[in-house]
Design an enzyme around this catalytic site. Structure first.
Site, PDB file in Angstrom:
ATOM      1  N   PHE A  32       0.923  -1.005  -0.111  1.00  0.00           N
ATOM      2  CA  PHE A  32      -0.181   0.119   0.008  1.00  0.00           C
ATOM      3  C   PHE A  32       1.003   1.226   0.242  1.00  0.00           C
ATOM      4  O   PHE A  32       0.891   1.856   0.768  1.00  0.00           O
ATOM      5  CB  PHE A  32      -0.917   0.074   1.205  1.00  0.00           C
ATOM      6  CG  PHE A  32      -2.210   0.798   1.039  1.00  0.00           C
ATOM      7  CD1 PHE A  32      -3.202   0.133   0.162  1.00  0.00           C
ATOM      8  CD2 PHE A  32      -2.570   1.950   1.569  1.00  0.00           C
ATOM      9  CE1 PHE A  32      -4.457   0.806  -0.029  1.00  0.00           C
ATOM     10  CE2 PHE A  32      -3.767   2.782   1.057  1.00  0.00           C
ATOM     11  CZ  PHE A  32      -4.559   2.256   0.249  1.00  0.00           C
ATOM     12  N   HIS A  34       3.139   4.391  -0.470  1.00  0.00           N
ATOM     13  CA  HIS A  34       2.957   6.182  -0.612  1.00  0.00           C
ATOM     14  C   HIS A  34       4.230   6.718  -0.894  1.00  0.00           C
ATOM     15  O   HIS A  34       5.337   6.069  -1.040  1.00  0.00           O
ATOM     16  CB  HIS A  34       2.372   6.677   0.379  1.00  0.00           C
ATOM     17  CG  HIS A  34       2.921   6.017   1.793  1.00  0.00           C
ATOM     18  ND1 HIS A  34       4.042   6.574   2.080  1.00  0.00           N
ATOM     19  CD2 HIS A  34       2.353   5.645   2.728  1.00  0.00           C
ATOM     20  CE1 HIS A  34       4.364   6.267   3.410  1.00  0.00           C
ATOM     21  NE2 HIS A  34       3.531   5.284   3.779  1.00  0.00           N
ATOM     22  N   HIS A  37       7.322   5.507   1.036  1.00  0.00           N
ATOM     23  CA  HIS A  37       7.886   4.371   0.476  1.00  0.00           C
ATOM     24  C   HIS A  37       8.821   4.584  -0.881  1.00  0.00           C
ATOM     25  O   HIS A  37       9.954   4.134  -0.987  1.00  0.00           O
ATOM     26  CB  HIS A  37       6.795   3.207   0.159  1.00  0.00           C
ATOM     27  CG  HIS A  37       6.075   2.680   1.066  1.00  0.00           C
ATOM     28  ND1 HIS A  37       4.788   3.218   1.364  1.00  0.00           N
ATOM     29  CD2 HIS A  37       6.411   1.942   2.193  1.00  0.00           C
ATOM     30  CE1 HIS A  37       4.389   2.403   2.702  1.00  0.00           C
ATOM     31  NE2 HIS A  37       5.461   1.870   2.912  1.00  0.00           N
ATOM     32  N   GLY A 147      12.518   3.820   6.920  1.00  0.00           N
ATOM     33  CA  GLY A 147      12.111   5.278   7.346  1.00  0.00           C
ATOM     34  C   GLY A 147      12.333   5.352   8.527  1.00  0.00           C
ATOM     35  O   GLY A 147      11.972   4.693   9.538  1.00  0.00           O
ATOM     36  N   LYS A 149      10.123   7.211  10.256  1.00  0.00           N
ATOM     37  CA  LYS A 149       8.725   7.484  10.559  1.00  0.00           C
ATOM     38  C   LYS A 149       8.815   6.368  11.759  1.00  0.00           C
ATOM     39  O   LYS A 149       7.993   6.453  12.643  1.00  0.00           O
ATOM     40  CB  LYS A 149       7.742   6.901   9.615  1.00  0.00           C
ATOM     41  CG  LYS A 149       6.487   7.453   9.681  1.00  0.00           C
ATOM     42  CD  LYS A 149       5.208   7.092  10.945  1.00  0.00           C
ATOM     43  CE  LYS A 149       4.133   6.796   9.990  1.00  0.00           C
ATOM     44  NZ  LYS A 149       4.217   5.379   9.633  1.00  0.00           N
ATOM     45  N   SER A 185       1.568   7.422   6.070  1.00  0.00           N
ATOM     46  CA  SER A 185       1.144   5.978   6.543  1.00  0.00           C
ATOM     47  C   SER A 185       0.161   5.315   5.733  1.00  0.00           C
ATOM     48  O   SER A 185      -0.723   5.794   5.573  1.00  0.00           O
ATOM     49  CB  SER A 185       0.898   6.224   8.048  1.00  0.00           C
ATOM     50  OG  SER A 185       0.281   4.730   8.484  1.00  0.00           O
TER      51      SER A 185
END
Lengths: 282, 282
Positions: A32, A34, A37, A147, A149, A185
């Protein structure tokens, strides 16, 4: 771009590339994909001859009441993004291709994995380190991009790589935010419009805390955390944690601390979001 | 023959060999090498272009009351044996070169490591799997040779390799016995002459049990085990365990069992010896 579904296919491909003298960059994802990524793939693309993106919603890192089943998936979109960003191969196994029914071996980091998300999701990091060790052995990367994040995940993986002597450079990629400041996310798609708007408090509160923490240092951490909790709750977020920890040890910061990880996990509705800032205090 | 003391030196050497297209065979040992170890080196020598022998008395696989400090060491003898058997490199690190002071990552196999030695030495196999994973990442072997003397260790390592997708062939080497039947072990040097003589009961009892087990199958296992315990105790051994387990699951054998591991651990004086036979029952 090659697409592999079986572990042995990926490993044969990777070993062949290595024998041919090519370097490999790995970008492990749960799909999924984004722009966050995409930025990881771009970094791997600059760094290595061959870029492999893994797309695997790893069941062993989800607790029994978590969102494994509803975790968003869109393989066609992911494939297109990987092609667009120049990946050479995508590894997209089914769970049965990754775990034998009697699989019984775990890789576990026992210190950095304990606070923050580890305290709320007790089996999470054991699942992460195990699947990443497997992906490392399958994809044989020279470097792997993660990442910032998932800051704690990055620290845990770096520690695993050091402790188990994987010959792999771990590259930390900057956190990517939307224009409104929300950290990108795959789970953002769970949010209603109203929850999304409320969730902007996370980046706002974090951003506001950085100069205060830089100025006042670790002794101000408790007050800053308390203020952030209040601000987030006032915006309608249900705080799972807000913490300021020594970025090297993930323990309480001390006089010796040179960088503080300011990390938050907050529910908006049923969706749990994480965000963080890494603050140099020395 | 090259001798490496530092992990990075070994890894650089191994990666260089791989880049040059050579295959690597690894023989992990705790040193004080005997003819059993030599047979492992010989197998690796036939199988791979480059043979690396590691010599490391790994502290993390010894319990607090075990023989870590008195474990026998003789590096000059080991070096000569490795040269004689054609090893290309020896890796002989100090513990500090293998484990960072804040090392916090473990590899743990959670099923096959539980019975037998795992039940008596609770941290043993966690130490073994962790150090072997590290040695695999450092030495980058295409194959690694382990002796059948440590049968449970062999099963645990094979499971780890499968579960974590190491691209490594695990080769099981036959158990080597002295002329009197005693399984070769570095720990045999702890034995007094009298203890050594008494310890011959192990191979004698195991050898006698094989045809009986083959003939009568798994239903006779309990009686055979009981008879062995009696025979060993009568010879002056203090039984730690004598067990007959399904060789695939290390659980109690059933109708479905195709091979039985008949394994013993017995103290003679303060020295704990292990031995085993693998019995095809189908």
């Amino acid at each position: 771009m090659r697409i592999f579904k079986l572990a042995a296919e990926l490993q044969n491909y990777a070993l062949e590339q290595k024998r041919a003298g090519r370097t490999i960059g790995l970008v492990p994802t749960m799909g999924f994909l984004h722009a966050g990524h995409a930025s990881l793939i771009d970094i791997a693309r600059k760094k290595a001859d061959i870029v492999i993106v893994s797309i695997f919603v790893n069941p062993t890192q989800f607790g029994p009441n978590e969102d494994l089943d509803k975790y968003p998936r869109d393989f066609e979109h992911d494939k297109a993004l990987c092609i667009e960003h120049g990946a050479d191969a995508v590894f997209a196994p089914e769970p049965g291709a990754m775990y034998a029914p009697d699989a019984s071996t775990w890789v576990e980091e026992t210190v950095l994995s304990k606070p923050l998300c580890g305290a709320r999701r007790p089996i999470h990091f054991r699942g992460v380190t195990t699947v990443v060790a497997k992906l490392f052995n399958l994809a044989q990367p020279d470097c792997a991009v993660f990442g910032r994040k998932d800051a704690q995940q990055l620290f845990v993986i770096k520690r695993m790589v050091r402790d188990l002597n994987f010959p792999i450079e771990i590259i930390a990629a900057p956190l990517v935010r939307g224009e409104d400041g929300l950290a990108l996310s795959s789970r953002n798609r769970y949010l209603t419009e109203d929850e999304h708007r409320r969730a902007l408090v996370l980046s706002r509160a974090l951003r506001a805390a950085v100069p205060a923490l830089k100025r006042a240092g670790y002794t101000a951490a408790a007050d800053i955390v308390a203020a952030m909790k209040q601000e987030i709750a006032a915006a309608g977020g249900q705080v799972d944690y807000v913490e300021a920890l020594d970025a090297d040890t993930l323990a309480a910061p001390t006089e010796a601390t040179s960088a503080i990880l300011l990390a938050v996990a907050v529910y908006f509705g049923t969706t749990r979001l994480i965000d963080n800032e890494l603050v140099q205090v020395k």
